[in-house]
Each structure stands twice: as structure tokens, then as C-alpha cells.
Scaffold this active site. Structure first.
Site, short mmCIF file in Angstrom:
data_model
loop_
_atom_site.label_atom_id
_atom_site.label_comp_id
_atom_site.label_asym_id
_atom_site.label_seq_id
_atom_site.Cartn_x
_atom_site.Cartn_y
_atom_site.Cartn_z
N ASP A 106 0.81 -1.21 0.00
CA ASP A 106 0.00 0.00 0.00
C ASP A 106 0.85 1.27 0.00
O ASP A 106 0.33 2.37 -0.23
CB ASP A 106 -0.96 0.00 1.20
CG ASP A 106 -2.02 -1.09 1.08
OD1 ASP A 106 -1.90 -1.94 0.17
OD2 ASP A 106 -2.98 -1.09 1.88
N ASP A 151 -15.33 33.17 -36.19
CA ASP A 151 -14.61 31.91 -36.42
C ASP A 151 -15.15 30.80 -35.55
O ASP A 151 -14.93 29.63 -35.81
CB ASP A 151 -13.12 32.12 -36.13
CG ASP A 151 -12.91 32.61 -34.72
OD1 ASP A 151 -13.16 33.80 -34.45
OD2 ASP A 151 -12.53 31.79 -33.86
N GLY A 183 -12.07 25.98 -37.85
CA GLY A 183 -13.23 26.27 -38.68
C GLY A 183 -13.03 26.11 -40.17
O GLY A 183 -13.59 25.24 -40.81
N LEU A 184 -12.19 26.96 -40.75
CA LEU A 184 -12.07 26.93 -42.20
C LEU A 184 -11.38 25.66 -42.65
O LEU A 184 -11.65 25.13 -43.71
CB LEU A 184 -11.32 28.16 -42.69
CG LEU A 184 -12.13 29.44 -42.46
CD1 LEU A 184 -11.35 30.66 -42.91
CD2 LEU A 184 -13.47 29.35 -43.20
S1 SF4 Z 1 -2.12 -7.11 -2.40
FE1 SF4 Z 1 -3.51 -5.36 -2.45
S2 SF4 Z 1 -3.85 -4.91 -0.28
FE2 SF4 Z 1 -2.04 -6.22 -0.38
S3 SF4 Z 1 -0.32 -4.85 -0.43
FE3 SF4 Z 1 -0.83 -5.31 -2.53
S4 SF4 Z 1 -2.21 -3.66 -3.11
FE4 SF4 Z 1 -2.14 -3.65 -0.88
#
Ligand code: SF4
Ligand code: SF4
Lengths: 515, 430
Positions: A36, A287, A422-423
Site C-alpha cells: 500500500d 470563427d 473552422g475553415l
Molecule cells: S495485495 Fe492489495 S492490499 Fe495487499 S499490499 Fe498489494 S495492493 Fe495492498
């Protein structure tokens, strides 16, 4: 279980990180596994922040699960306090830690640290990033500003006549779409009205600033998705009114000015007279007639989609052929906006559904997020980005707000630039056999890439045959509307019960669908 | 300035005595094993990776590459929601539904990996049972396997290890009385595979195969006559699984730089009884070319001090290459995990007294890095810009996985990856 290829929003703890990273003097301890920590790169790589987000992750592993993950959490909080000496801390769990139920709030408080420890309950399996940002901001405001709230039912004392009016600006976070520049633009507008900015939050605010939020006369809610719950609470606790207009586009900016002027008790007229956005004139200049009825599809977060629908239809004269948002919380407002434009609102966070809708509608312009930019690229449709999720390109070096009069200028440029000029469009139609003006030549100021996809995607596997001469004629239609022409003709043929399309059918259909 | 360079002279100056490893526990700043999907799905061209996880997992994969790879990717996430957790939805039924929708959309898929995540493991979803059941439903059209890329079990490149290990039981048996064959293990860019095929062919070794194969139907056979070489240092579980099938690992340093590549190739050549003379005849032209390419970057790197944050487990082989062939000084070499057996040859080659660290305490390590003020820091994407802002020069480690770096022909490119940030620093005035 939902099958997801790309996601518009991250999990709610990423929303909490956006709040924490925008602030100073606040630290976030997140009970989470090591992977994470990827979320740091959102801020350091996409937004190019020069500092690490103020986040400590416990990074527990499988072998910790049988043992004491709670102890691990406590020591992470203690160490983070010792090292960073924040004025306040927020603590919570990511999706995995939510399952092991360690109660980060209780554990954090049990340490007896001399700063507020604010627990966050962010249900990862129900909610998403923007909700997480809003909830986090609300919890911080309630916990820190709440201490100074007047007794319930107490009258709010009027502003002394010798003090200038002052307001808070609420909502800008890290990793927001143009938040950095919107703050500057709105601050300038308010200054021109003679209104002082008391606190801008979360962006740049310290917990000690949050404590003083109640001292402002009113709140400016820049991004309702993020600031609404906090603003509502401030209204209840401190009697502070809040703005409801988001100043994106010329008319909305004018309404915003009138709204804040009324809240502050100042005269809006001088600023409204001074107003000097170039959008209204550029849009009226001859335009721009080629912009008339350009078929636009809009998708993004609720705030930017609602604003874009209004600008596209009323300030640029586009035809909005579809709109939608991944912000389910604002489905009602979005449906209402769609209804006024005579289209259906697509409320979804399924990228594949959005892709299918765009392919079906064959718009001439897509106003969307980075996701829609990719869809549009694949279908060969011009696109401008109007909303998060963001990409490194959405943090331009130059000043580039969306809000206020300068924001309207920026919007005019960024939405009109991808379109055929445009043109040029007429010349392309006239000289379609010119070898340099052939089908695959896009707008000459843009990248000359193939855009075959739009033409190839047929609406349905119809048992309808194109006669050879009709097919040849179809190829003379400029490529950027050819997909629509093919689709319209086939629809027309179907309603007429025809099985073969001739040159006549093609032109009958053209007349039928003439706008 | 082209310093004449002789790896053997450096080798003589080093010993096998590596300082004790600094083991740390604290916050780790590393990706989880799901990240490997970003390169694995490009490698196995008819495989699909379905993560069974949370929105965080989906967000990680789409963010980790830095950019979204938008051609319809061959990976996705089945996001577990509250209904699944509350037991309102039958998870098996849900998975069946998601898989059938997916396979309908993608008839080109022949191999489906169910990839476990932290949430799926914490709630004890049995993905191996699910994979067996789904395989039963979809074989022979689609084989369904499973592995874990979870952050509580795997660090970054260990996801590839887990994926390849899950493939091993489905490798066909080598035929009876078959000749000995060589298996190269680890996902490599096609260009590198092709170079090695040519080299081994030149050595008269025609029976060379690769794991993973580019297509699910072309999985290499394995058995007691299979000798295998690991092309990456992080493949412990895969090696064990191959050994269980009777295959034999050839111990060697890893094929980074001229020296690593030569020793790695030679381990195979020796096992197959190819003479040194023949070996040199075939490999020398490429080795000489590679040395010339390295000369190009030596001036930029010679004597420069480098610090590795733990990330991919490539740190030790790369440090060995940079120290011995490019003359860099190793300040600290961090690795998330040190597999002593597979790295034995590498450790022998490291300069004496090299400081190794295993695991991580991020804050302490950043403190050490600041104090040491190295000329180049190898670190993950979350740390790079903040360290640059402090005045340090960095190299993102993930690029080392995404760029072809193995073998003779890529040795120069590998050196260039480290020389570029240093070069850039010297160009910028403001
Ligand atoms: S598997 Fe999913 S929850 Fe686990 S560390 Fe990787 S991203 Fe995070
Ligand atoms: S090429 Fe130049 S002149 Fe032509 S449309 Fe583009 S900007 Fe205008």
C-alpha cells in the site's frame, strides 16, 4: 465482486492521504501492508511533490498476523510522533487492516500522546477516494475546530463594522485537478471584492489553522465532493453559511461573485463590471461558428461535469449528447442536469461502460478524465481533460486554473484546441481528394495519427448491405463524422425497413438527421 | 577519459568476506507482488491476470507503472465488496460470474491466473480450489492457475516468482530417454531471449527453452534431464518447484554485465561439456563489444558512491556489476530479502566489506543515506523526487525491471541507466 479494469477512484484511505498531504503539521499513521506504500508515488511522481506524504505505514506481514499487529501499530504511532512531532495525528486502517479489526483509533488514543489523535473509519469495501477525503476532512475539522464551537443555539455575533469580511476556502487537496491554481484564482477574486481569506483548508492549513476556522464569516466551498460535510458541520456548529456555486465558467463565476458578495455584505457590481474573460467574446467571434452544435460527451467527477455541461451548452454552443460521472453521491444533481439537456446521465464507475457509451454516441469531442482521453484516442475523437483522475500532464508548469475568469480562458483554449479549426474543416470537406488532405489527416496542428476506429465501429450487426457506390460516397464524408454518418444511415435504413443502402439512402438519411 | 579496465585485477583485490548483514524491521517502502503483473502480462501473450482483491489492489496496479497501459490490458481486478464479506454473496458464484464475463470478452485467453491479495488471504479465500474448479469448467480451452501476489506474503519481484512457481506443476514431462536440455528461468524481454538462443545455438546447444514461454501452449517440458539457469535472483520458489520435478539448478552469478553474463553462460557451457576454447570463440565477439559499450560510461561512474534502497532483489547482482566493472563504490546495498544460496556466487564477487542490509526500517535508512550523501541513490518511485529535492541524485529502481538489461548486448544500456541521472545533474544549471 466487481470486475474492474481501471478505476476512477482509489480506496478511501487515498482520499485521507490527499487531505493529510495537503496539510502541514499533521501526520497519518495507516495500518496497512507494504504494497500500500505505492500511494506515495501518486504524490511524488504524478503531482511531483518534493516531500514525502506525511504518512507512516505499519507494513505488517503474514507472519505478524498470528502475533501482535496491534503492538506494531502502537509502536508505529509512537515512533511517528517522536520523529515528526506533528500538531495532530490521524490514524486508520487500509482495506486489509480493516479485516483484522485492530481498532487504530483506540490503540492510538491509549498511548496518551500530547496531541489530538483523530480516528478515521473509512469502510474500504463500500466507499472510495473522494468520500474518504470528505470524511477525513470532516473528522479533522470536527475534532479540532469543535473544541471552540459556541454553545448550541448561541447566536452568531455580527461582524464588527470596522473589520473586513473574511472567509475560509474549503476543499482543495493534494492530487486534485488544478486545485493549486484554482486557489490562487479564487483568492484573487475574493481580494478584489475586499474579502480576506482567513484559512484555506486542507491545502496548506495546519491543525492550528483548522482550530480557528470558526472565526471566519462564511465558507467558500470550492469542491463540494470534498468540503460539503465539513461545511455543513461548520454551519451547524458555528452558524457559518457556505457558498453553493462553484465558479467554473463565466456565468457560474458571475453567480459566485454575487453569492459571496451577498454573504460578505459587499458590493459585487464593480467586479462584475470589470469582468474581462475572453471566453464570451471568443465564443461570439465569427470563427467560432464552427463550434455550433459540436456533439460533446462529458464524463468526470460531479463538480466538473456539472460545470462542463453548462459551459459546453450555454457558453460555447456545443450540443451535449451525453454526460455522466463516477460520483454516485451526486447522482441526483447529475440526472437533473442531464434531463435539462435532454440526455441520460450515465452514473457508473465502470470504465467499460463509459467506453461503450462513447463508441455508441460517436461524439465529436470528449470532455473527460485521463481514462476518457485514452478511450477517445482509440476512437480517434478529440478530447480535453476536465477532471480527476489525474496524470502528470494535469499538473502543468504554467498557471492553469479552471475557476474564475482566467479559468474560463483556460477552458476555452483547452476545449477548442483539439477540434478541427473552422475553415480547415471546410477545406477538408471541399478538397477531400487532395493527397495531403486525405482521411487520415487530422487537424493540421495536431498529431497526425490514424483514427480509423471511429469509422469501423458499427452500431449493430445489421443485416443491411451497403451498395458499392454508397460505400464510395460514404468515404467522401470527412472521417471525423463518418462513423456517425454510417450509423445514422444504418439506423435510418432500419427504420425504413431497407436491406440495402444506396447513395439515395445515404442522402435521405442525411436530410433526416439534419440539425 | 577511457580508463583501461581489467575485471580480473579488481577481482584479485576483493575477497569473499562480506561484512555481516544489517537486518532491520520497520516501515518497508516496497511494492507488493501484484506489481509483477505489469511485465508478466506482456510476456505471456495469451495469459490473463485476475487479481481477487480490493480497490487498493486495482489502484496499485494501475499506478505502479507510472502510466496506465491503455491498450486493453490482460489484467483486471475482481474487487471484493461488502456483500462478499458479509456472506450475502457466495464468493464462488461471484468468481464464476466474473470469470465467465471475462472469458466471454476475451476469447483469445488461454491461461488465466487468479492472483491472491492481502484481503483474499486474510478472509481465507481458497483460490487454489477455485482455480481447480474453474479449470474443470474451462479446460481445454483455458487453464486456470493461482498464485499469491499479496503484500503480506510477497515483495515486488516475488510476485513473478510465485507466478512462475505456479506454472511449474503444469509443465509437460520431458520424454523418456531424452537428452539433457537447458531451461532459462525468469521473464525476459523477447530480444534478450533471442540473443541467448543464438548464443547457445552457436555453442551447439539446440535444446534451450524458456520459462515463462510466450504462449501458454508452448510451456517447456521439465524433468531429471533438465538443467536450469536462473536469469533473475528472486526466483527461489520457482527453483524449488523445478527441483521437485527433478530439474537441476546450475549455480552461477546473474547475467548482468560482461563478467556476470560470461560466468552465467559458462556455467551452462561447462555443464554441457563445451570446451573453454569453443566457449571463448563463440562468446568473445559479444563480450568484446559489450566491454566497448561499458567503456563509454565508465568515466561517469568510476569512483562514484552508490546507495541501494531495498526493492527488487536485483540490488546485489547490480552492485557487483557496478563495483567490479564500472568502478563504483558501494555505500550500502539494501535488499528486501537475501537468498544466500542463490546469491552465493554473487556474494563471493562483492568487494570486501560491502555493507548489506536486509529488510527495511525506512526512516533509519533515509537517515543513513542522508549522512552518507552518496553520488547516486537507487530507490522506488515514492522516494525519488523527495530525495532529489534534497539534492541527492536518484535512479528509479522499477526501470531496472522494465528495461532490457541482461546479457552482453544490454550491458551498455544497463550502465547507461546509472550514468544518465549523473550526466543529467551535470547538465542542469538551475
Ligand atoms: S495485495 Fe492489495 S492490499 Fe495487499 S499490499 Fe498489494 S495492493 Fe495492498
Ligand atoms: S495548423 Fe495552424 S492555421 Fe491550421 S488550424 Fe492548426 S493552428 Fe490553425
Amino acid at each position: 465482486m466487481q470486475l474492474t479494469v481501471w478505476t476512477y477512484e482509489g480506496p478511501p484511505h487515498v482520499g485521507a492521504m490527499r487531505v493529510a498531504t495537503a496539510m502541514e503539521g499533521l501526520h497519518y499513521v495507516l495500518h496497512a501492508p507494504q504494497g500500500d506504500t505505492y500511494a506515495d508515488l501518486l504524490f511524488t511522481m504524478i503531482e511531483r511533490r518534493a516531500k514525502r506524504p506525511p504518512v507512516t505505514y505499519t507494513t505488517f506481514q503474514a507472519r505478524d498476523l498470528g502475533g501482535d499487529t496491534a503492538e506494531l501499530f502502537k509502536s508505529a504511532v509512537r515512533d511517528a510522533y517522536e520523529r515528526f512531532k506533528p500538531e495532530a495525528m490521524i490514524v486508520g486502517a487500509s482495506c486489509t487492516a480493516e479485516l483484522i479489526q485492530d481498532d487504530p483509533g483506540g490503540l492510538g488514543r491509549s498511548l496518551g500522546l500530547p496531541v489530538p489523535i483523530i480516528p478515521l473509519e473509512l469502510p474500504s469495501y463500500q466507499k472510495k477516494e473522494n468520500w474518504g477525503a470528505a470524511e477525513t476532512f470532516y473528522q479533522i475539522v470536527r475534532a479540532i475546530a469543535g473544541a471552540r464551537a459556541p454553545a448550541a443555539g448561541a447566536e452568531r455575533t455580527a461582524r464588527p463594522a470596522d473589520r473586513r469580511p473574511r472567509c475560509n476556502i474549503l476543499g482543495p487537496t493534494a492530487l486534485g485537478f488544478r486545485h493549486r491554481d484554482d486557489i490562487a484564482e479564487v483568492t484573487r477574486l475574493l481580494a478584489q471584492l475586499g474579502i480576506d481569506i482567513h484559512v484555506t483548508a486542507p491545502w496548506g492549513a495546519r491543525p492550528s489553522d483548522i482550530a480557528a476556522l470558526g472565526d471566519a464569516d462564511f465558507n467558500v466551498v470550492l469542491y463540494p465532493e470534498i468540503a460539503s460535510p465539513a461545511a455543513q458541520w461548520l454551519k451547524k456548529a458555528f452558524g457559518q453559511p457556505a457558498t453553493t456555486t462553484v465558479p467554473i465558467g463565466v456565468s457560474a463565476t458571475r453567480e459566485f461573485i454575487a453569492e459571496v458578495a451577498a454573504l460578505a455584505g459587499v458590493d459585487a457590481a464593480p467586479l462584475l463590471d470589470w469582468e474581462q474573460s475572453r471566453l464570451p467574446w471568443y465564443s461570439r467571434s465569427v470563427d467560432s461558428t464552427y463550434l455550433t452544435g459540436k456533439r460533446a460527451f462529458i464524463f468526470g467527477d460531479a463538480t466538473h461535469v456539472l460545470a462542463a455541461a453548462r459551459i459546453a451548452s450555454r457558453e460555447l454552443g456545443f450540443a451535449v449528447v451525453g454526460l455522466g460521472s463516477y460520483t454516485r453521491e451526486y447522482a441526483r444533481e447529475l440526472r437533473e442536469a442531464a434531463r435539462l439537456l435532454g440526455v441520460d446521465a450515465l452514473i457508473t464507475d465502470d470504465y467499460l461502460e463509459v467506453e461503450a457509451r462513447i463508441a455508441e454516441l460517436q461524439p465529436e469531442l470528449v470532455l473527460g478524465t485521463q481514462m476518457e482521453r485514452h478511450i477517445a484516442k482509440r476512437l480517434g475523437i478529440p478530447c480535453a481533460v476536465i477532471s480527476a483522475p489525474v496524470h502528470v500532464q494535469d499538473f502543468p508548469a504554467r498557471y492553469s486554473p479552471q475557476m474564475g475568469f482566467e479559468g474560463a480562458n483556460v477552458i476555452f483554449d483547452t476545449w477548442v484546441h483539439p477540434l478541427m479549426m473552422g475553415l480547415e474543416e471546410h477545406l477538408l470537406t471541399m478538397f477531400r481528394d487532395d493527397h495531403e488532405f486525405h482521411d487520415e489527416a487530422g487537424p493540421s496542428h495536431l498529431d497526425k495519427r490514424k483514427s480509423a476506429a471511429a469509422d469501423e465501429s458499427r452500431s449493430a450487426p445489421l443485416p443491411i448491405v451497403w451498395a458499392a457506390d454508397a460505400e464510395r460516397e460514404l468515404r467522401k464524408v470527412p472521417f471525423f463524422v463518418r462513423g456517425k454518418a454510417r450509423r445514422n444511415t444504418e439506423t435510418f435504413a432500419q427504420t425504413q425497413g431497407l436491406t440495402q443502402i444506396t447513395v439515395e439512402t445515404l442522402y435521405d438519411a442525411k436530410a433526416h438527421f439534419a440539425r | 577519459m577511457n580508463v583501461p579496465f581489467d575485471p580480473l585485477r579488481v577481482a584479485a583485490a576483493t575477497g569473499c568476506d562480506v561484512a555481516p548483514v544489517l537486518r532491520e524491521r520497520g516501515q518497508r517502502e516496497v511494492f507488493c507482488g501484484l506489481t509483477g503483473i505489469i511485465w508478466l502480462h506482456r510476456k505471456i501473450q495469451d495469459a490473463f491476470f485476475l487479481v481477487v482483491g480490493s480497490r487498493t489492489c486495482a489502484h496499485l496496479i494501475q499506478s505502479a507503472a507510472g502510466v496506465m497501459i491503455f491498450a486493453e490490458p490482460r489484467f483486471a481486478t475482481a474487487i471484493i465488496d461488502e456483500r462478499d464479506l458479509a456472506g450475502l454473496a457466495d464468493v464462488d458464484d461471484e468468481l464464476d460470474r466474473v470469470v465467465s464475463r471475462l472469458l466471454e470478452r476475451r476469447p483469445d485467453i488461454k491461461l488465466l491466473f487468479l492472483v491472491g491479495s492481502c484481503p483474499s488471504e486474510v478472509i481465507k479465500l481458497d483460490l487454489s480450489r477455485a482455480a481447480a474448479r474453474l479449470s474443470g469448467n474451462y479446460m481445454p480451452r483455458v487453464r486456470v492457475l493461482n498464485y499469491s501476489g499479496s503484500g503480506i506474503e510477497t515483495t515486488f519481484t516475488q510476485g513473478e516468482d510465485a507466478c512462475l512457481a505456479s506454472l511449474v506443476p503444469s509443465l509437460p514431462n520431458e520424454g523418456n530417454a531424452s537428452e539433457r536440455s537447458l531451461l532459462i528461468v525468469g521473464a525476459l524481454p523477447d530480444v534478450v531471449e533471442d540473443q541467448w538462443k543464438r548464443l547457445f545455438c552457436g555453442l551447439g546447444m539446440a535444446r534451450v527453452q524458456f520459462l515463462p514461454s510466450r504462449r501458454a501452449a508452448e510451456l517447456p517440458p521439465v524433468g531429471p534431464n533438465t538443467l536450469f539457469l536462473l536469469s533473475q535472483p528472486f526466483l527461489a520458489d520457482t527453483a524449488r518447484a523445478l527441483e521437485e520435478r527433478g530439474a537441476v539448478r546450475l549455480a552461477a552469478p546473474f547475467p548482468f554485465g560482461v563478467e556476470g553474463t560470461t560466468l552465467w553462460l559458462r556455467a551452462a557451457a561447462d555443464a554441457f561439456g563445451i570446451s573453454r576454447f569453443e566457449f571463448d570463440r563463440v562468446t568473445q565477439p559479444a563480450a568484446i563489444r559489450a566491454r566497448r559499450a561499458l567503456d563509454h560510461y565508465r568515466a561517469a561512474l568510476l569512483g562514484k558512491r552508490i546507495f541501494f534502497f531495498p526493492d527488487s532483489q536485483l540490488e546485489i547482482p547490480l552492485a557487483r556489476f557496478l563495483a567490479r566493472e564500472m568502478g563504483m563504490q558501494l555505500v550500502e546495498v539494501g535488499t528486501p530479502y537475501l537468498h544466500r544460496q542463490h546469491l552465493a556466487q554473487e556474494l563471493d564477487l562483492l568487494p570486501q566489506g560491502t555493507i548489506l542490509s536486509e529488510g527495511q526500517h525506512l526512516e533509519n535508512q533515509i537517515d543513513r543515506c542522508r549522512t552518507a550523501a552518496p553520488d547516486l541513490v537507487v530507490c522506488g518511485l515514492g522516494l525519488a523526487n523527495p530525495l532529489e529535492a534534497e539534492g541527492l541524485t536518484t535512479k528509479w529502481s522499477i526501470e531496472l525491471l522494465f528495461t532490457p538489461t541482461h546479457g552482453y548486448e544490454q550491458a551498455g544500456d544497463l550502465a547507461e541507466l546509472f550514468a544518465r541521472p549523473i550526466n543529467r545533474r551535470t547538465r542542469l544549471v538551475a
